[in-house]
Design an enzyme around this catalytic site. Structure first.
Site, PDB file in Angstrom:
ATOM      1  N   TYR A  67       0.837  -1.201   0.000  1.00  0.00           N
ATOM      2  CA  TYR A  67       0.000   0.000   0.000  1.00  0.00           C
ATOM      3  C   TYR A  67       0.878   1.260   0.000  1.00  0.00           C
ATOM      4  O   TYR A  67       0.742   2.122  -0.871  1.00  0.00           O
ATOM      5  CB  TYR A  67      -0.892  -0.027   1.239  1.00  0.00           C
ATOM      6  N   GLY A  94      -1.763   1.066  23.093  1.00  0.00           N
ATOM      7  CA  GLY A  94      -2.733   2.119  22.788  1.00  0.00           C
ATOM      8  C   GLY A  94      -2.180   3.520  22.922  1.00  0.00           C
ATOM      9  O   GLY A  94      -2.930   4.494  22.964  1.00  0.00           O
TER      10      GLY A  94
HETATM   11  P1  NAD Z   1     -12.719   1.800   0.270  1.00  0.00           P
HETATM   12  O1  NAD Z   1     -12.041   0.486   0.364  1.00  0.00           O
HETATM   13  O2  NAD Z   1     -14.036   1.982   0.935  1.00  0.00           O
HETATM   14  O3  NAD Z   1     -12.880   2.261  -1.237  1.00  0.00           O
HETATM   15  C1  NAD Z   1     -12.042   1.860  -2.267  1.00  0.00           C
HETATM   16  C2  NAD Z   1     -12.894   1.562  -3.486  1.00  0.00           C
HETATM   17  O4  NAD Z   1     -12.041   1.200  -4.582  1.00  0.00           O
HETATM   18  C3  NAD Z   1     -13.857   0.388  -3.277  1.00  0.00           C
HETATM   19  O5  NAD Z   1     -15.139   0.725  -3.738  1.00  0.00           O
HETATM   20  C4  NAD Z   1     -13.226  -0.724  -4.108  1.00  0.00           C
HETATM   21  O6  NAD Z   1     -14.168  -1.678  -4.548  1.00  0.00           O
HETATM   22  C5  NAD Z   1     -12.578   0.056  -5.226  1.00  0.00           C
HETATM   23  N1  NAD Z   1     -11.475  -0.654  -5.885  1.00  0.00           N
HETATM   24  C6  NAD Z   1     -10.439  -1.298  -5.297  1.00  0.00           C
HETATM   25  N2  NAD Z   1      -9.628  -1.821  -6.229  1.00  0.00           N
HETATM   26  C7  NAD Z   1     -10.164  -1.482  -7.435  1.00  0.00           C
HETATM   27  C8  NAD Z   1      -9.791  -1.743  -8.774  1.00  0.00           C
HETATM   28  N3  NAD Z   1      -8.690  -2.442  -9.080  1.00  0.00           N
HETATM   29  N4  NAD Z   1     -10.572  -1.257  -9.779  1.00  0.00           N
HETATM   30  C9  NAD Z   1     -11.706  -0.556  -9.488  1.00  0.00           C
HETATM   31  N5  NAD Z   1     -12.102  -0.286  -8.228  1.00  0.00           N
HETATM   32  C10 NAD Z   1     -11.336  -0.752  -7.218  1.00  0.00           C
HETATM   33  O7  NAD Z   1     -11.663   2.883   0.848  1.00  0.00           O
HETATM   34  P2  NAD Z   1     -11.811   4.437   1.104  1.00  0.00           P
HETATM   35  O8  NAD Z   1     -11.546   4.681   2.539  1.00  0.00           O
HETATM   36  O9  NAD Z   1     -13.036   4.971   0.493  1.00  0.00           O
HETATM   37  O10 NAD Z   1     -10.539   4.978   0.311  1.00  0.00           O
HETATM   38  C11 NAD Z   1     -10.638   5.582  -0.966  1.00  0.00           C
HETATM   39  C12 NAD Z   1      -9.269   6.071  -1.408  1.00  0.00           C
HETATM   40  O11 NAD Z   1      -8.762   7.017  -0.462  1.00  0.00           O
HETATM   41  C13 NAD Z   1      -8.219   4.959  -1.508  1.00  0.00           C
HETATM   42  O12 NAD Z   1      -7.411   5.202  -2.617  1.00  0.00           O
HETATM   43  C14 NAD Z   1      -7.427   5.114  -0.231  1.00  0.00           C
HETATM   44  O13 NAD Z   1      -6.104   4.645  -0.388  1.00  0.00           O
HETATM   45  C15 NAD Z   1      -7.480   6.617  -0.014  1.00  0.00           C
HETATM   46  N6  NAD Z   1      -7.291   6.957   1.406  1.00  0.00           N
HETATM   47  C16 NAD Z   1      -8.281   6.748   2.323  1.00  0.00           C
HETATM   48  C17 NAD Z   1      -8.066   7.064   3.661  1.00  0.00           C
HETATM   49  C18 NAD Z   1      -9.135   6.877   4.702  1.00  0.00           C
HETATM   50  O14 NAD Z   1      -8.870   7.139   5.887  1.00  0.00           O
HETATM   51  N7  NAD Z   1     -10.342   6.480   4.383  1.00  0.00           N
HETATM   52  C19 NAD Z   1      -6.825   7.576   4.053  1.00  0.00           C
HETATM   53  C20 NAD Z   1      -5.832   7.735   3.104  1.00  0.00           C
HETATM   54  C21 NAD Z   1      -6.077   7.456   1.769  1.00  0.00           C
END
Ligand code: NAD
Ligand code: UDP
Length: 316
Positions: free
Chosen positions: A144, A206
């Protein structure tokens, strides 16, 4: 009307972004392979004539015509991204190449959902964008962390080499309704455990810290960053600087749910960062953005969501 594509649009953040973009008068194309996303997250948008859903894996090329791309596709929770680490890397790297290729052909502006994980287990606190990070390249989080770092490199090179209009956001831990109840992230874990009367599992002692941003604040930051002048490429940190230990978080969740659950301690996962807090000086000055929802307020909304979800599951 702009045609805006959201990859990962059926996920936690993606579904809130699709909603926000539709409310802003855009046509939205949601692309998702449902790896961690769910149709229920976007079910309420399906009847909207300006919303379209494509089941597609971004590791394969996609040919559509769009004006803007938000690239969010990637599993975000450690248990999900570690389940198939090679696929996580492919999604980050091949997915970025495919989406950048699409942006190049259509001349679309493209936004990358990067992460505070690019800072690894940081020696500098809070983390400003100029800090290059301390990331283990061969550990269990590397698929990641390094995947996201490589995606930032690809975005930067497409910008330098092909003049693409790019926007990189480094997102810090974000929480809110539509998080996956079993994705193992700390906020969803503690809330679900508290509501089910189960023990709250703190990893390690924690004392490790995280800074939690409520989803609505984050999405506002996304849209502001996308709408900046072309010279603004980022990376820009987006997160809430309010920093809490996992013990403090567990105690807040117990108090707000009124749960009688106990706190128990479990082994700390490998390479778990000890502290994390965004320096949001840039977001404040460039985007005039800052979070407005404090932890207790955001937790209350999230608790309400999970409470309804768990009741529905029991009835179902
Ligand atoms: P999530 O897992 O809920 O959403 C990710 C989405 O991407 C899902 O709907 C999944 O089905 C889709 N996906 C995964 N692989 C795929 C592929 N190969 N092709 C098409 N779709 C695909 O996660 P989230 O929390 O909504 O995160 C969204 C983005 O934000 C991610 O890129 C994540 O790395 C980034 N992010 C999130 C956070 C957080 O705290 N939520 C923090 C840092 C970065
Ligand atoms: N964590 C915890 N109990 C849990 C789940 C997570 O104590 O039930 C800890 C985890 O070890 C980490 C922090 O909470 O230190 C945040 O974990 P999360 O997976 O939510 O996000 P990330 O580590 O990717 O920031």
């Amino acid at each position: 009307m702009k045609r805006v594509m959201v990859t990962g649009g059926a996920g936690f953040l993606g579904s809130h972004l699709c909603e926000r973009l539709l409310a802003g008068g855009n046509e939205v194309l949601c692309v998702d392979n449902f790896y961690t996303g769910a149709k229920r997250n976007i079910a309420h948008l399906m009847a909207n004539p300006y919303f379209e859903l494509i089941r597609h894996d971004v590791t394969f090329p996609l040919y559509v015509e769009v004006d803007e791309i938000y690239n969010l596709a990637c599993p975000a929770s450690p248990i999900h991204y570690q389940f198939d680490p090679v696929q996580t890397l492919k999604t980050n790297v091949h997915g970025a190449i495919n989406m950048l290729g699409l942006a190049k052909r259509t001349k679309a502006k493209i936004f990358q959902a990067s992460t505070s994980e690019v800072y690894g287990d940081p020696e500098i606190h809070p983390q400003p964008e100029g800090y290059w990070g301390r990331v283990n390249p061969i550990g269990i989080r590397s698929c990641y962390d390094e995947g996201k770092r490589c995606a930032e490199t690809l975005f930067s090179d497409y910008h330098r080499q092909h003049g693409l209009r790019i926007k990189i956001a480094r997102i810090f831990n974000t929480y809110g309704p539509r998080m996956h109840p079993n994705d193992g992230r700390v906020v969803s874990n503690f809330i679900v455990q508290a509501l089910n009367g189960e023990d709250l599992t703190i990893y390690g002692e924690g004392h490790q810290t995280r800074s939690f941003c409520y989803v609505d604040d984050l999405i506002e930051g996304f849209v502001r960053l996308m709408n900046t002048a072309d010279e603004v490429t980022g990376p820009i940190n987006l997160g809430n600087p309010g920093e809490f230990t996992m013990r403090q978080l567990a105690e807040r969740v117990l108090e707000l749910t009124g749960s009688a659950s106990r706190i128990v301690f479990r082994p700390l996962p490998e390479d778990d960062p000890q502290q994390r807090q965004p320096d949001i000086t840039q977001a404040k000055s460039v985007l005039d953005w800052r979070p407005t929802i404090m932890l207790d307020q955001g937790l209350e909304k999230t608790i309400q969501y999970f409470d309804e979800l768990l009741k529905e599951a029991k009835v179902g």
